[in-house]
Design a protein around this motif. Structure first.
Motif, mmCIF file in Angstrom:
data_model
loop_
_atom_site.group_PDB
_atom_site.id
_atom_site.type_symbol
_atom_site.label_atom_id
_atom_site.label_comp_id
_atom_site.label_asym_id
_atom_site.label_seq_id
_atom_site.Cartn_x
_atom_site.Cartn_y
_atom_site.Cartn_z
ATOM 1 N N SER A 136 0.988 6.853 12.808
ATOM 2 C CA SER A 136 1.873 7.595 11.903
ATOM 3 C C SER A 136 2.450 6.643 10.858
ATOM 4 O O SER A 136 2.633 7.011 9.690
ATOM 5 C CB SER A 136 2.988 8.305 12.678
ATOM 6 N N GLN A 137 2.712 5.401 11.275
ATOM 7 C CA GLN A 137 3.147 4.358 10.339
ATOM 8 C C GLN A 137 2.016 4.018 9.379
ATOM 9 O O GLN A 137 2.245 3.818 8.171
ATOM 10 C CB GLN A 137 3.574 3.112 11.130
ATOM 11 N N LYS A 140 1.944 6.705 6.719
ATOM 12 C CA LYS A 140 3.069 6.590 5.793
ATOM 13 C C LYS A 140 2.883 5.419 4.832
ATOM 14 O O LYS A 140 3.129 5.530 3.619
ATOM 15 C CB LYS A 140 4.377 6.428 6.574
ATOM 16 N N ASP A 150 -0.375 12.473 3.068
ATOM 17 C CA ASP A 150 -0.129 13.216 4.301
ATOM 18 C C ASP A 150 0.005 14.694 3.933
ATOM 19 O O ASP A 150 0.972 15.095 3.271
ATOM 20 C CB ASP A 150 1.152 12.704 4.964
ATOM 21 N N LEU A 193 10.666 3.772 12.248
ATOM 22 C CA LEU A 193 9.866 4.986 12.437
ATOM 23 C C LEU A 193 10.716 6.134 12.971
ATOM 24 O O LEU A 193 10.545 7.289 12.568
ATOM 25 C CB LEU A 193 8.709 4.713 13.410
ATOM 26 N N ASN A 194 11.631 5.801 13.863
ATOM 27 C CA ASN A 194 12.470 6.832 14.467
ATOM 28 C C ASN A 194 13.514 7.373 13.506
ATOM 29 O O ASN A 194 14.153 8.389 13.784
ATOM 30 C CB ASN A 194 13.117 6.297 15.746
ATOM 31 N N GLU A 197 10.980 11.423 9.556
ATOM 32 C CA GLU A 197 10.484 12.684 10.112
ATOM 33 C C GLU A 197 9.022 12.553 10.534
ATOM 34 O O GLU A 197 8.222 11.947 9.832
ATOM 35 C CB GLU A 197 10.609 13.783 9.051
ATOM 36 N N LEU A 198 8.682 13.104 11.691
ATOM 37 C CA LEU A 198 7.301 13.147 12.158
ATOM 38 C C LEU A 198 6.843 14.594 12.117
ATOM 39 O O LEU A 198 7.420 15.467 12.763
ATOM 40 C CB LEU A 198 7.195 12.593 13.584
ATOM 41 N N THR A 222 -2.124 13.849 17.861
ATOM 42 C CA THR A 222 -0.784 13.621 18.395
ATOM 43 C C THR A 222 -0.784 13.861 19.906
ATOM 44 O O THR A 222 -1.683 14.504 20.450
ATOM 45 C CB THR A 222 0.245 14.518 17.699
ATOM 46 N N ASP A 229 2.896 8.086 19.332
ATOM 47 C CA ASP A 229 2.704 9.110 18.305
ATOM 48 C C ASP A 229 1.273 9.640 18.289
ATOM 49 O O ASP A 229 1.041 10.850 18.316
ATOM 50 C CB ASP A 229 3.090 8.566 16.926
ATOM 51 N N MET A 277 -2.138 15.199 13.000
ATOM 52 C CA MET A 277 -1.662 14.897 11.654
ATOM 53 C C MET A 277 -2.898 14.832 10.782
ATOM 54 O O MET A 277 -3.979 14.439 11.258
ATOM 55 C CB MET A 277 -0.900 13.579 11.610
#
Length: 282
Positions: A136-137, A140, A150, A193-194, A197-198, A222, A229, A277
């Motif tokens: 997920s990182q 981004k 994304d 990351l936290n 938003e995911l 996911t 993640d 994702m």
């Protein structure tokens, strides 16, 4: 004057030595690179970039799945390994070679530059923690660099609240995290990351939105696994049955392949899967 020239010559040699230390590439992999470039030159370029990526990705059919190919030595290096790929290094290599195909480039330095740009935060190798470990990182950061977009939210995705901390809570699984500085940097990455938003497209919503996914889109699976993640990634490819399948370095067959089942059905067989994702290469 001679002294000045000597100093510059020494610095040039030192720079070459540092570069050599940062890139790990065997002679076999260099030969594999040359072979891959020759294969790319035979491909018919498509107007659609995603279709080009699928054509590049399929030239890797049969390459073995091998995990942890980047965990080499005691310091982070740009590892070139075309003999064995995990799901992430597969995606990265297809992206790098896809960029070369688009730009009519055949130069090894252009390839390693593209790989570094894709694999590391802000496109720069700066130690172990600069590698984009969480996918997920990865999405981004590569979106920020203008390499992907994304589109998960655009195709029906929803925001979820999940704490990402798997590496920090499983330090023993990652040899590089024995180093306290690496560990603290990874913990900071998790904290960052936290704070973001995911967004995921839930598994039960993929079928209804499959028509919005294009060949060449990057699919990230996911998971319900605590602290994690993404568990797997690959490319969407619309095959002759008209359905989206997954082109990936498979942990099932242990090689690069297209999933026999359409993506929707493939995911239903993965107990921990919660959805996907989707990132579109630009």
């Amino acid at each position: 004057m001679m002294k000045t020239v000597s100093i510059f010559f020494f610095l040039a040699l030192l720079a070459q030595e540092i570069l050599a230390q940062e890139i790990v590439c065997s002679q076999i992999d260099k030969a594999a690179f040359e072979k891959k470039v020759a294969e790319l030159q035979k491909l018919k370029r498509q107007a659609n970039y995603g279709e080009n990526l699928i054509a590049v990705g399929k030239t890797f059919f049969g390459v073995p799945y091998i995990a942890k190919t980047l965990e080499i030595g005691t310091t982070e290096s740009l590892v070139v390994n075309l003999q064995g790929l995990d799901c992430t290094t597969y995606v990265e290599n297809v992206m790098a070679f896809g960029s070369m195909l688009r730009n009519y480039n055949t130069d090894f330095t252009a390839y390693t530059n593209a790989l570094e740009q894709i694999r590391y935060e802000n496109g720069k190798l700066d130690g172990y923690a600069s590698r984009l470990h969480y996918f997920s990182q990865w999405i981004k950061d590569n979106e920020k660099k203008g390499l992907v977009k994304d589109i998960t939210a655009d195709i029906g995705g929803i925001a979820i609240d999940k704490e990402i901390n798997f590496m920090g809570t499983h330090r023993e699984l990652y040899p590089f995290l024995k180093n306290n500085q690496n560990f603290e940097k990874i913990r900071q990455t998790e904290k960052d990351l936290n704070g973001q938003e995911l967004c995921i497209l839930p598994q039960d919503q993929i079928a209804a939105n499959e028509h919005l996914i294009q060949s060449g889109d990057i699919i990230a699976l996911t998971t319900s696994i605590k602290g994690l993640d993404i568990t797997h990634t690959g490319f969407a490819t619309r095959e002759s049955d008209g359905r989206i399948h997954l082109l990936h370095a498979s942990t099932g067959s242990m090689q690069v392949e297209v999933s026999e089942l359409p993506l929707v059905d493939y995911l239903k067989k993965i107990k921990s899967n919660t959805g996907i994702m989707v990132a579109r290469p630009l």
